[in-house]
Design a protein around this motif. Structure first.
Motif, short mmCIF file in Angstrom:
data_model
loop_
_atom_site.label_atom_id
_atom_site.label_comp_id
_atom_site.label_asym_id
_atom_site.label_seq_id
_atom_site.Cartn_x
_atom_site.Cartn_y
_atom_site.Cartn_z
N GLY A 71 0.63 -1.10 -0.01
CA GLY A 71 -0.09 -0.06 -0.28
C GLY A 71 0.87 1.32 0.07
O GLY A 71 2.43 0.77 0.45
N ILE A 72 0.56 2.39 0.05
CA ILE A 72 1.06 3.66 -0.67
C ILE A 72 0.37 4.51 0.78
O ILE A 72 -0.83 4.59 1.12
CB ILE A 72 0.91 4.36 -1.60
CG1 ILE A 72 1.54 5.13 -1.43
CG2 ILE A 72 -0.61 4.66 -1.94
CD1 ILE A 72 1.84 6.26 -2.61
N ASN A 73 0.67 5.40 1.34
CA ASN A 73 0.63 6.31 2.31
C ASN A 73 0.85 7.55 2.18
O ASN A 73 1.61 7.73 1.49
CB ASN A 73 1.09 6.01 4.22
CG ASN A 73 1.00 7.07 4.86
OD1 ASN A 73 1.51 8.09 4.80
ND2 ASN A 73 -0.08 7.04 5.56
N PHE A 74 -0.25 8.66 1.79
CA PHE A 74 -0.21 9.91 2.25
C PHE A 74 -0.63 10.78 3.06
O PHE A 74 -1.91 10.62 3.46
CB PHE A 74 -0.80 10.75 0.67
CG PHE A 74 -0.60 9.71 -0.54
CD1 PHE A 74 0.48 10.32 -1.05
CD2 PHE A 74 -1.34 8.61 -1.08
CE1 PHE A 74 0.42 9.22 -2.63
CE2 PHE A 74 -1.40 8.46 -2.25
CZ PHE A 74 -0.28 8.60 -2.70
N ALA A 75 -0.23 11.50 4.07
CA ALA A 75 0.29 11.96 4.88
C ALA A 75 0.28 13.24 4.39
O ALA A 75 0.88 14.13 4.25
CB ALA A 75 1.07 11.11 6.22
N LYS A 76 -0.31 14.69 5.67
CA LYS A 76 -0.23 15.67 5.91
C LYS A 76 -0.23 16.33 7.56
O LYS A 76 -1.21 16.32 7.74
CB LYS A 76 -1.44 16.56 4.87
CG LYS A 76 -0.95 18.11 5.63
CD LYS A 76 -2.05 18.72 4.51
CE LYS A 76 -1.93 20.76 4.60
NZ LYS A 76 -3.06 21.10 3.14
N GLU A 77 0.46 16.69 7.71
CA GLU A 77 0.79 17.49 9.27
C GLU A 77 1.52 18.26 9.38
O GLU A 77 1.75 19.47 8.64
CB GLU A 77 1.92 16.46 10.36
CG GLU A 77 1.70 17.14 11.35
CD GLU A 77 2.95 16.06 12.64
OE1 GLU A 77 3.87 17.16 13.59
OE2 GLU A 77 3.77 15.04 12.30
N THR A 78 0.15 19.80 10.82
CA THR A 78 0.30 20.80 10.43
C THR A 78 0.04 20.85 12.19
O THR A 78 -0.59 20.15 13.00
CB THR A 78 -0.93 21.45 9.44
OG1 THR A 78 -1.64 20.74 8.63
CG2 THR A 78 -0.75 22.93 10.28
N ASP A 79 1.27 21.69 12.55
CA ASP A 79 1.20 22.45 13.84
C ASP A 79 1.35 24.20 13.66
O ASP A 79 1.82 25.03 12.87
CB ASP A 79 3.40 22.01 14.16
CG ASP A 79 3.57 20.77 13.98
OD1 ASP A 79 2.22 19.82 14.07
OD2 ASP A 79 4.71 20.41 13.72
N VAL A 80 0.24 24.28 14.73
CA VAL A 80 -0.96 25.91 15.05
C VAL A 80 -0.20 26.59 16.56
O VAL A 80 0.07 25.52 17.17
CB VAL A 80 -1.69 25.60 14.29
CG1 VAL A 80 -2.39 26.82 15.05
CG2 VAL A 80 -2.36 25.11 13.90
N PHE A 122 4.93 7.09 2.28
CA PHE A 122 5.80 6.31 1.55
C PHE A 122 4.57 4.95 1.39
O PHE A 122 3.74 5.13 1.43
CB PHE A 122 6.37 5.37 3.10
CG PHE A 122 5.30 5.77 4.53
CD1 PHE A 122 5.18 4.15 4.16
CD2 PHE A 122 4.71 6.70 5.07
CE1 PHE A 122 3.97 4.36 5.56
CE2 PHE A 122 4.53 6.10 6.50
CZ PHE A 122 3.08 4.84 6.50
N LEU A 123 5.65 3.90 0.93
CA LEU A 123 5.37 2.69 0.67
C LEU A 123 5.22 1.62 2.02
O LEU A 123 6.70 1.66 2.72
CB LEU A 123 5.79 1.94 -0.49
CG LEU A 123 5.41 2.82 -1.52
CD1 LEU A 123 6.40 2.07 -3.00
CD2 LEU A 123 3.88 2.70 -2.40
N TYR A 124 4.08 0.74 2.01
CA TYR A 124 4.65 -0.20 2.82
C TYR A 124 3.56 -1.76 2.39
O TYR A 124 3.45 -1.46 1.82
CB TYR A 124 3.44 -0.18 4.47
CG TYR A 124 2.35 0.51 4.02
CD1 TYR A 124 1.63 -0.37 4.07
CD2 TYR A 124 1.55 2.53 3.71
CE1 TYR A 124 -0.38 -0.29 3.74
CE2 TYR A 124 0.16 2.06 3.49
CZ TYR A 124 -0.49 0.91 3.56
OH TYR A 124 -2.25 1.56 3.16
N TYR A 125 4.24 -2.69 3.27
CA TYR A 125 3.80 -3.67 3.37
C TYR A 125 2.78 -4.25 4.46
O TYR A 125 3.70 -3.88 5.71
CB TYR A 125 4.65 -4.51 2.87
CG TYR A 125 5.62 -4.97 3.67
CD1 TYR A 125 5.36 -6.29 4.69
CD2 TYR A 125 6.95 -4.44 3.73
CE1 TYR A 125 6.64 -6.67 5.67
CE2 TYR A 125 7.58 -3.98 4.27
CZ TYR A 125 8.14 -5.55 5.26
OH TYR A 125 8.89 -5.71 6.52
#
Length: 300
Positions: free
Chosen positions: A240-249, A263-266
């Motif tokens: 699979g593939i993961n798309f992540a977005k992190e925001t620090d306020v 990133f890719l994962y199994y």
């Protein structure tokens, strides 16, 4: 553990009228509503690593329960975590966790479709002893993040190749597997996870959004013993593939920083389901082993 009671609807006056044999491998239970109570020890944890330490965030729900209603091709599940279950009543040490969820499942001959929603609020640091000197397990409170909340939307689409194998027979009480048989069942899993951390004490907030897509080939086999007993085994692997977005306020400066990653994962999973069927009762237990690893070990 999984327990079920089944009630007949008005179009099924006699037990013999409720069973329709489509083939010699499984029967379809016509006109019955399946009501299942499920108890699970599946607990969500998140591990945050850096070069010097590892933070393990865990929900304070050792056990959860849910009610599932199945009728013909449709099912609905309502989930929650009551305090009276063992391990759910230690809020003085681990803080309060709120959990709720709902799921829907649809059976269409060869296809199975699941859709679910889950919300969890309130986590504690499982490895508090790594950060607090002299901390005593079972006596001193854990570090707690009462403002940490996760919301998950998940979808699963599966396709079976063998017409003689019944997925509903192991997932709900609308089919009754009569003979031992197996099937190759690939699936596509996709989910969206929103994580928010508020009330951190340093006037900051953290927001994270993740989207995961997993292609997972699986093989199922159900062993039937004396018609009523069955043991179903599942083994799968996937990528699979993961798309992540992190925001620090920063609430003081009224500024924010955003970081995007992918990133890719199994995965490799397995499950065993032991169950008992009769004309009016279904009971059983399920054991799962799930593993997910990043292809790039340096990023784990």
């Amino acid at each position: 553990m999984v327990f079920s009671m089944n009630a007949q609807t008005s179009d099924a006056a006699e037990t013999k009228d409720t069973i329709v044999s489509k083939n010699k491998y499984f029967d379809t239970l016509k006109g019955k509503i399946s009501i299942r109570t499920n108890f699970s020890s599946d607990v969500k944890s998140y591990q945050i690593k850096d070069a010097e330490s590892s933070l393990v965030l865990t929900q304070n729900n050792s056990y959860r329960t849910s009610f599932t209603f199945d009728y013909r091709f449709f099912g609905i599940t309502l989930g929650f975590s009551p305090k009276f279950l063992p391990g759910n009543d230690d809020e003085n040490l681990k803080g309060k966790t709120e959990l709720s969820g709902i799921g829907f499942q649809f059976y269409f001959n060869k296809w199975l479709q699941r859709v679910s929603y889950e919300r969890i609020k309130g986590f504690y640091v499982e490895n508090t002893g790594d950060f607090v000197e002299g901390w005593r397990e079972g006596i001193d409170p854990y570090i707690q993040f009462s403002g940490l909340q996760t919301t998950t939307y998940a979808w699963n689409t599966a396709y079976k190749f063998n017409d003689n194998f019944s997925l509903p027979a192991i997932n709900g009480y609308i089919h009754w597997q009569q003979k031992s048989v197996g099937s190759f069942i690939p699936s596509l899993d996709y989910n969206y996870v929103n994580l928010e951390l508020k009330d951190t004490g340093d006037f900051t907030e953290i927001k994270s959004n993740e989207f995961n897509i997993t292609l997972k080939p699986s093989y199922f086999y159900t062993f039937v013993y004396k018609k009523n007993w069955f043991l179903s085994i599942e083994a799968s692997t996937g990528v699979g593939i993961n798309f992540a977005k992190e925001t620090d306020v920063d609430l003081v400066q009224n500024t924010s920083t955003t970081e995007n990653n992918s990133f890719l994962y199994y995965t490799y999973d397995s499950a065993a389901i032991l169950g008992y069927n009769s004309d009016s009762f279904y009971g059983g237990a399920r054991y799962n082993v799930k593993n997910l690893s990043n292809f790039d070990k340096s990023e784990e």
